[in-house]
Scaffold this motif. Structure first.
Motif, PDB file in Angstrom:
ATOM      1  N   TRP A 107      -3.063 -11.592  -1.683  1.00 56.03           N
ATOM      2  CA  TRP A 107      -2.920 -11.177  -3.072  1.00 56.03           C
ATOM      3  C   TRP A 107      -2.969 -12.372  -4.024  1.00 56.03           C
ATOM      4  CZ3 TRP A 107      -2.601  -6.025  -4.545  1.00 56.03           C
ATOM      5  CH2 TRP A 107      -2.653  -5.131  -3.461  1.00 56.03           C
TER       6      TRP A 107
ATOM      7  N   ALA B  92      -3.508  -1.988  -8.183  1.00 59.85           N
ATOM      8  CA  ALA B  92      -4.211  -2.355  -6.950  1.00 59.85           C
ATOM      9  C   ALA B  92      -3.388  -2.008  -5.720  1.00 59.85           C
ATOM     10  CB  ALA B  92      -4.524  -3.844  -6.961  1.00 59.85           C
ATOM     11  N   HIS B  93      -4.007  -1.299  -4.782  1.00 63.50           N
ATOM     12  CA  HIS B  93      -3.409  -1.063  -3.472  1.00 63.50           C
ATOM     13  C   HIS B  93      -4.143  -1.857  -2.391  1.00 63.50           C
ATOM     14  CE1 HIS B  93      -1.395   2.125  -5.646  1.00 63.50           C
ATOM     15  NE2 HIS B  93      -0.654   2.379  -4.592  1.00 63.50           N
ATOM     16  N   SER B  94      -5.048  -2.700  -2.834  1.00 59.88           N
ATOM     17  CA  SER B  94      -5.776  -3.643  -1.996  1.00 59.88           C
ATOM     18  C   SER B  94      -6.060  -4.866  -2.855  1.00 59.88           C
ATOM     19  CB  SER B  94      -7.088  -3.027  -1.507  1.00 59.88           C
ATOM     20  OG  SER B  94      -7.999  -4.036  -1.097  1.00 59.88           O
TER      21      SER B  94
ATOM     22  N   PHE C 255      -8.675  -6.297  -3.198  1.00 58.71           N
ATOM     23  CA  PHE C 255     -10.002  -6.141  -3.788  1.00 58.71           C
ATOM     24  C   PHE C 255      -9.959  -5.428  -5.142  1.00 58.71           C
ATOM     25  CE2 PHE C 255     -10.755  -6.308   0.839  1.00 58.71           C
ATOM     26  CZ  PHE C 255     -11.591  -7.413   0.885  1.00 58.71           C
ATOM     27  N   HIS C 256      -8.865  -4.748  -5.438  1.00 59.98           N
ATOM     28  CA  HIS C 256      -8.752  -4.012  -6.700  1.00 59.98           C
ATOM     29  C   HIS C 256      -8.101  -4.832  -7.816  1.00 59.98           C
ATOM     30  CE1 HIS C 256      -8.877   0.039  -4.362  1.00 59.98           C
ATOM     31  NE2 HIS C 256     -10.094  -0.340  -4.742  1.00 59.98           N
TER      32      HIS C 256
ATOM     33  N   GLY D  47       0.840  -1.195   0.000  1.00 60.11           N
ATOM     34  CA  GLY D  47       0.000   0.000   0.000  1.00 60.11           C
ATOM     35  C   GLY D  47       0.868   1.235   0.000  1.00 60.11           C
TER      36      GLY D  47
END
Length: 272
Positions: free
Chosen positions: A38, A230-232, A234-235, A24
Motif C-alpha cells: 500500500w 481501495a480494496h486493493s 491497484f485502486h 479487504g
C-alpha cells in the motif's frame, strides 16, 4: 493515455486518499507483508497523505505497534491510522466500543451505512432487493440510517454518502431531498464529507456523492476529503483524473486532512 491522466491529476495536486482497506473483506493481521504494497503503490501514484480505514468488523487484525513501525519505515509519506465504522447489525456495537477505547490512537474515523436492517444492500447480487419495495421507501430508510449514524457519533467524516445508488436505482425526482437533513446535521456536528471515485467502478458509473449533493454540501460549508475506497493497492488514486475534473467543475479548491481527529484544510494548488 497514462501520461494524459498523470498530467490532469497533477494540475490540481490531488495528493490525498482517505479511504483504503488493506484487509479487504476478511480479517488479516497488520504486518509488513500486508501493508508494504500500500505504501509502495501510494508512492508510485503520487499519493503522499493517506489513511488506512479498514472495516471495524475486522478490528481484531489492527495492530497499532505494527502500524507505527510501518509508518516510521515510510516517513517520506504521511500515513494516518483510521477505521471505517458502519451500521452492521452484528458487529457495529463492538466496533463503536473499539473506537471509543482507541480514539486517541486513531487519526480518522469514517462513518458509513452498508445495511438496511439485515440487508447488506451494496454487495454483489443484492440488487434484487431494490425490486421488492418502492425505491422511495428504500431511500427514506437509508436517510434515516444516515441520520442515526451521525447522531451516534464517534466519526470524523461521512463516506460515500449516497452509496444506496450503487446499482443505479434512484427516485425519479428530488434526489437531493433525501439527503438534505443529513447534510445539515453533518454541518452541525462539524463533520467532513468524502468525495469518492469508487462509484465510477460500480454499476452506477458515477462518483459518490451526486453533484447536487456536493454543491449543497459546499454551500453549507462542509469540508471534503478525497478517496478511492481501495480494496486493493491497484485502486489507490484510481480515476483521480476524473476527480480532478469534477472538483474543477464544482469549484472545490481545498481538501481536508486529519491528524488525531484534528482537521486542517489544504489548498489544491496548481502545480508548475
Amino acid at each position: 493515455m497514462a501520461a494524459t491522466r498523470r498530467s490532469e491529476r497533477e494540475s490540481v495536486n490531488l495528493f490525498s486518499d482517505y479511504h483504503m482497506h488493506p484487509q479487504g473483506h476478511r480479517l488479516q493481521r497488520y504486518d509488513s507483508a500486508l501493508l508494504d504494497p500500500w505504501s509502495k503503490a501510494a508512492r508510485e501514484r503520487g499519493i503522499r497523505d493517506f489513511a488506512i480505514t479498514d472495516h471495524d468488523r475486522y478490528h481484531e487484525g489492527v495492530d497499532f505497534e505494527a502500524f507505527r513501525r510501518w509508518r516510521e519505515q515510510n516517513d517520506d509519506l504521511t500515513i494516518r491510522m483510521g477505521i471505517e465504522l458502519d451500521n452492521d447489525p452484528q458487529s457495529s456495537e463492538a466496533g463503536v466500543a473499539w473506537v471509543q477505547r482507541n480514539w486517541e490512537k486513531l487519526d480518522f474515523v469514517l462513518g458509513s451505512v452498508h445495511f438496511l436492517d439485515n440487508w447488506p444492500f451494496d454487495r454483489a447480487g443484492e440488487d434484487v432487493g431494490f425490486s421488492r419495495r418502492p425505491i422511495e421507501e428504500i431511500y427514506r430508510e437509508y436517510a434515516v440510517a444516515l441520520r442515526k449514524l451521525v447522531e451516534r457519533g464517534w466519526i470524523d467524516c461521512l463516506a460515500h454518502l449516497d452509496l444506496i445508488k450503487i446499482f443505479g436505482f434512484r427516485p425519479k425526482t428530488d434526489f437531493l431531498g433525501y439527503f438534505e437533513e443529513v447534510l445539515v446535521l453533518a454541518r452541525e456536528k462539524d463533520l467532513a464529507l468524502e468525495i469518492s471515485t469508487a462509484g465510477w467502478r460500480k454499476p452506477v458509473g458515477e462518483a459518490y456523492p451526486d453533484e447536487a449533493i456536493l454543491r449543497r454540501a459546499k454551500d453549507l460549508g462542509i469540508p471534503f476529503t478525497l478517496a478511492s475506497d481501495a480494496h486493493s493497492p491497484f485502486h489507490i488514486g484510481e480515476d483521480y483524473d476524473r476527480l480532478a475534473q469534477l472538483l474543477e467543475k464544482l469549484g472545490i479548491r481545498e481538501v481536508a486532512l486529519f491528524q488525531s481527529h484534528e482537521r486542517r484544510l489544504v489548498p489544491l494548488a496548481a502545480v508548475g
